[in-house]
Design a protein around this motif. Sequence first.
Motif, mmCIF file in Angstrom:
data_model
loop_
_atom_site.group_PDB
_atom_site.id
_atom_site.type_symbol
_atom_site.label_atom_id
_atom_site.label_comp_id
_atom_site.label_asym_id
_atom_site.label_seq_id
_atom_site.Cartn_x
_atom_site.Cartn_y
_atom_site.Cartn_z
ATOM 1 N N ASP A 100 0.833 -1.210 0.000
ATOM 2 C CA ASP A 100 0.000 0.000 0.000
ATOM 3 C C ASP A 100 0.866 1.257 0.000
ATOM 4 O OD1 ASP A 100 -2.251 -1.548 0.023
ATOM 5 O OD2 ASP A 100 -2.657 -1.329 2.160
ATOM 6 N N SER A 101 1.884 1.273 0.849
ATOM 7 C CA SER A 101 2.788 2.427 0.891
ATOM 8 C C SER A 101 3.555 2.573 -0.421
ATOM 9 C CB SER A 101 3.778 2.294 2.053
ATOM 10 O OG SER A 101 3.111 2.352 3.294
ATOM 11 N N GLN A 102 4.012 1.458 -0.972
ATOM 12 C CA GLN A 102 4.745 1.508 -2.236
ATOM 13 C C GLN A 102 3.878 2.088 -3.352
ATOM 14 O OE1 GLN A 102 6.308 -2.439 -2.956
ATOM 15 N NE2 GLN A 102 7.242 -2.528 -0.922
ATOM 16 N N ASP A 103 2.615 1.681 -3.381
ATOM 17 C CA ASP A 103 1.698 2.201 -4.402
ATOM 18 C C ASP A 103 1.529 3.718 -4.255
ATOM 19 O OD1 ASP A 103 1.374 -0.340 -5.378
ATOM 20 O OD2 ASP A 103 -0.566 -0.687 -4.402
ATOM 21 N N VAL A 104 1.429 4.190 -3.001
ATOM 22 C CA VAL A 104 1.308 5.632 -2.781
ATOM 23 C C VAL A 104 2.546 6.351 -3.286
ATOM 24 C CG1 VAL A 104 1.205 7.447 -1.020
ATOM 25 C CG2 VAL A 104 -0.312 5.469 -0.849
ATOM 26 N N TRP A 105 3.707 5.827 -2.957
ATOM 27 C CA TRP A 105 4.946 6.478 -3.382
ATOM 28 C C TRP A 105 5.069 6.517 -4.909
ATOM 29 C CZ3 TRP A 105 7.427 9.854 -0.901
ATOM 30 C CH2 TRP A 105 7.567 9.799 0.494
ATOM 31 N N GLU A 106 4.688 5.438 -5.567
ATOM 32 C CA GLU A 106 4.760 5.428 -7.032
ATOM 33 C C GLU A 106 3.822 6.487 -7.618
ATOM 34 O OE1 GLU A 106 6.934 4.064 -8.706
ATOM 35 O OE2 GLU A 106 7.592 2.180 -7.800
ATOM 36 N N ARG A 107 2.633 6.621 -7.045
ATOM 37 C CA ARG A 107 1.682 7.627 -7.522
ATOM 38 C C ARG A 107 2.208 9.036 -7.266
ATOM 39 N NH1 ARG A 107 -2.729 10.082 -4.705
ATOM 40 N NH2 ARG A 107 -4.119 11.143 -6.168
ATOM 41 N N VAL A 108 2.783 9.252 -6.072
ATOM 42 C CA VAL A 108 3.331 10.571 -5.745
ATOM 43 C C VAL A 108 4.443 10.933 -6.722
ATOM 44 C CG1 VAL A 108 4.710 11.811 -4.026
ATOM 45 C CG2 VAL A 108 2.676 10.543 -3.315
ATOM 46 N N ALA A 109 5.315 9.973 -7.008
ATOM 47 C CA ALA A 109 6.422 10.235 -7.929
ATOM 48 C C ALA A 109 5.905 10.618 -9.319
ATOM 49 C CB ALA A 109 7.325 9.010 -8.024
ATOM 50 N N THR A 110 4.829 9.971 -9.742
ATOM 51 C CA THR A 110 4.275 10.228 -11.076
ATOM 52 C C THR A 110 3.532 11.556 -11.155
ATOM 53 O OG1 THR A 110 4.041 7.853 -11.485
ATOM 54 C CG2 THR A 110 2.709 9.333 -12.837
#
Length: 342
Positions: free
Chosen positions: A60-70
Amino acid sequence: MNSVVAADYSIPANGDVTEVAPGVLWLRMPLPFDLDHMNLYLLDDIDGWVVVDCGLGNTDSQDVWERVATEFLNGKPIKKVIVTHAHIDHIGAAGWLCRRWNVPLWITAGELQTGQEYFHASEDSVAQLRAEKSRFLHRMGMSSEQSAGVVDLSSSIATLVQPLPVDQYEIQDGMKLEIGNRQWRVIVSEGHSVAHASLYCEALGVLISGDQVLPRISSNVSVRVDNPEGNPLLSWLHSLERMKELPEQTLVLPAHEYPFHGLRQRLSELDLEHRDMLTRIEQACTEPQTVMQLVAVIYRRKLSLFDQLLAGGECLAHLHYLLAEQRIRREEGSDGCLRFTR
């Protein structure tokens, strides 16, 4: 009484960011606990970003970070990861973040040691640690069933921390970090954890406080199994007093709840809350009491297993403070439990 003034920002939705100062982004990260979120911060470092705290080490945290980066980092990479302290919601995703962007982890030596304790090289070391935790909890007055549940819970919580990166840099009290042509001073505090690092930028008038100062609740201050005779409350109160050197108008960016003003007053309120707890615990020790018996007196609500661990550790911290001041005494019964009395 709570006299803090919430800063005039809308709380971002989980996984979204909002700018709270020039070059400072507030990211709201969801957590699967009663405290269902944490606040992370990203600092604009001209050609990249510096991350302060990371979230849990789960997908869940990884998905958030990927979205934030994008969506929010304007095509610039993460250059550095700073962790305020080694509790799972702050350090859990640090290893993954560092490997994902091939960057170092910046952390105090004390917190790095704590973070490394989530990982054990052998079954023997795991068994030894479980035995030490069980004995510690038994001395607090937990039943065998309670202590077994807490030890199992601690083991499951540790799985939410990703292996730490090899590339590490130590941050120390008073060190100044150059980020985006601004200096951020490291303020190390003890009590909530071993060596918690907050970051203060005088130019912006901003304090990233981590768990050291929260607007509505007090961070847990507990005696730890690796330092069973420690006096963390004394360290915590000293740390609060030291932070009063910062300007009252400082914008405080905490790890939970919301940004606020009114730092010095909030520090005084936190001090008074703990001193009130000291008085209540001392008054409850009219006859010998175990830690868990005192927990039942002080915390008049049904506690989950995790809450029992936090409440027990915090109650013991207050008892150790009272012991140091010779306001109570301690004895060990034939059952191996510690009991405290005035």
